[in-house]
Scaffold this active site. Structure first.
Site, mmCIF file in Angstrom:
data_model
loop_
_atom_site.group_PDB
_atom_site.id
_atom_site.type_symbol
_atom_site.label_atom_id
_atom_site.label_comp_id
_atom_site.label_asym_id
_atom_site.label_seq_id
_atom_site.Cartn_x
_atom_site.Cartn_y
_atom_site.Cartn_z
ATOM 1 N N THR A 124 0.684 -1.310 -0.155
ATOM 2 C CA THR A 124 -0.338 -0.231 0.119
ATOM 3 C C THR A 124 1.000 0.983 0.032
ATOM 4 O O THR A 124 2.325 1.246 0.215
ATOM 5 C CB THR A 124 -0.976 0.380 1.607
ATOM 6 O OG1 THR A 124 -1.419 1.060 1.580
ATOM 7 C CG2 THR A 124 0.065 -0.158 2.215
ATOM 8 N N ASP A 125 0.222 2.443 -0.346
ATOM 9 C CA ASP A 125 0.992 3.672 -0.572
ATOM 10 C C ASP A 125 1.280 4.383 1.255
ATOM 11 O O ASP A 125 2.512 4.982 1.301
ATOM 12 C CB ASP A 125 0.412 4.741 -1.581
ATOM 13 C CG ASP A 125 -1.102 5.153 -0.713
ATOM 14 O OD1 ASP A 125 -1.505 4.474 -0.235
ATOM 15 O OD2 ASP A 125 -1.962 5.532 -1.702
ATOM 16 N N GLU A 126 0.788 3.675 2.019
ATOM 17 C CA GLU A 126 0.309 4.299 3.002
ATOM 18 C C GLU A 126 1.918 3.925 3.853
ATOM 19 O O GLU A 126 1.892 4.483 5.042
ATOM 20 C CB GLU A 126 -0.785 3.110 4.036
ATOM 21 C CG GLU A 126 -1.916 3.815 3.529
ATOM 22 C CD GLU A 126 -3.375 3.086 4.387
ATOM 23 O OE1 GLU A 126 -3.103 3.510 5.204
ATOM 24 O OE2 GLU A 126 -4.503 2.808 3.728
ATOM 25 N N TYR A 136 -1.540 -0.246 11.763
ATOM 26 C CA TYR A 136 -1.817 -0.896 9.557
ATOM 27 C C TYR A 136 -0.740 -0.993 8.779
ATOM 28 O O TYR A 136 -0.149 -1.336 8.412
ATOM 29 C CB TYR A 136 -2.883 -1.122 9.237
ATOM 30 C CG TYR A 136 -3.031 -0.676 7.712
ATOM 31 C CD1 TYR A 136 -2.843 -2.188 7.005
ATOM 32 C CD2 TYR A 136 -3.133 -0.363 6.925
ATOM 33 C CE1 TYR A 136 -2.865 -2.409 5.941
ATOM 34 C CE2 TYR A 136 -3.427 -0.193 5.553
ATOM 35 C CZ TYR A 136 -3.247 -1.679 4.861
ATOM 36 O OH TYR A 136 -2.712 -1.684 3.233
ATOM 37 N N LYS A 174 2.194 -3.069 7.447
ATOM 38 C CA LYS A 174 2.063 -3.936 5.901
ATOM 39 C C LYS A 174 4.216 -3.340 5.049
ATOM 40 O O LYS A 174 4.602 -4.242 4.023
ATOM 41 C CB LYS A 174 1.852 -2.940 5.177
ATOM 42 C CG LYS A 174 0.409 -3.254 4.915
ATOM 43 C CD LYS A 174 0.304 -4.856 4.586
ATOM 44 C CE LYS A 174 0.084 -4.482 3.123
ATOM 45 N NZ LYS A 174 -0.578 -6.635 2.702
#
Length: 325
Positions: free
Chosen positions: A127-129, A151, A155
């Protein structure tokens, strides 16, 4: 070709499986697909119902943290595509343990099983997060990982393990980092289906804080085509951002959804902002565009189609929404 898709009963994973089995990716017709999914609240066999009886589809219920199960399931597969993850930021803030277990330990055990089984290629869906928050400009793949939620931290840890297995063991691992996804079969806890299903029922929609947070939106079909492109043309050990190219504040997104229902701002309730809420995400997709990626789904059309899908499939989302109340 035998492909193991973990988390394949979830929103994005099931779209990939349905597309693959329906022949959406030229040259991969006839691929045999094994779906491994724990069937948590976010995993749903109804997502796979359209291909459940396909001759090349097999479903296994199980957890990627189960090393014994992986030792039985992974051998014989040429490719692993890992969609399995705990993914809702709010849930990670309420309790991070499951996120660490699945996204870190589960990823490590799946990598180890792939290594021991001689799997050819391992694609990690991230994810870009993991990059954190960016005030201006866009992240390319060389940016440091600065996650701000449990989260995204979990990741990012999984991504680092993927890098380590490539560098240490020579495992062909490729990582994709996508922007915010939307489309059919997305769990109604996520913002677009949450707002749509609330508005269908005449309920108000909750807008965090001042609504200035910016997200880049990507249709799930464009995302899955990007994943497939990385599988086919990507390089071992590399990371590829997959963006949709459309950035909206949460206020702008809310305006579009209200307009789709002919509703006004009286249908919005302001709620306290999420803890550690990242202000803006934006990825530079130049690297994957260089190998042929281009988003195809116009955001306005994709959003309208998603709204229609939730209107037409209330039998799919109502039980899910009731279950999380």
């Amino acid at each position: 070709m035998r492909i193991l898709v973990t988390g394949g009963a979830g929103f994005i994973g099931s779209h990939y499986v349905r597309s693959l089995l329906r022949g959406a990716y030229p040259g991969w017709e006839g691929a045999r697909v094994t779906v491994l999914d724990k069937l948590t609240y976010a995993g749903n066999l109804a997502n796979l119902a359209p291909v459940a009886d396909h001759r090349d589809h097999r479903f296994v219920r199980g957890d990627i943290t189960d090393a014994r199960l992986l030792a039985d399931v992974v051998p014989g597969h040429d490719v692993v595509v890992n969609f399995a993850a705990e993914s809702h930021v709010d849930r990670s803030i309420a309790g991070a343990g499951d996120f660490v277990t699945t996204n870190v330990l589960g990823t490590q055990r799946l990598l180890q099983a792939a290594l021991e089984a001689g799997v050819g290629t391992f694609v990690q869906i991230s994810t870009d997060e993991v990059y954190g928050s960016i005030a201006e400009g866009s992240w390319d793949e060389s940016e440091p990982l600065l996650p701000n939620s449990p989260y995204s931290a979990a990741k990012a840890s999984g991504d680092l393990l993927c890098r380590a297995y490539h560098r240490t063991h020579g495992l062909d691992v490729r990582i994709t980092r996508c922007s915010n996804n939307y489309g059919p079969y997305q769990h109604p806890e996520k913002v677009i289906p949450l707002f749509v299903t609330n508005l269908i029922d005449g309920h108000r929609v909750p807008l965090y804080g001042d609504g200035r947070n910016v997200r880049e939106w990507l249709h799930v079909d464009d995302h899955c085509r990007g994943v497939q492109l990385v599988l086919e043309k990507g390089c071992p050990g590399e990371v590829y951002n997959i963006g949709g190219g459309v950035e909206l504040t949460n206020v702008e997104l809310t305006e579009r959804l209200l307009a789709a229902f002919g509703a006004g701002w009286d249908m919005v309730v302001r709620v306290p902002d999420r803890l550690g809420h990242d202000l803006r995400y934006s990825v530079d997709s130049g690297k994957i565009r260089a190998i042929g990626y281009e988003p195809r789904v116009d955001f306005g059309e994709g959003l309208a189609e998603a709204v229609k899908w939730y209107r037409d499939h209330q039998d799919w989302w109502r039980p899910l929404k009731e279950a999380v109340r």
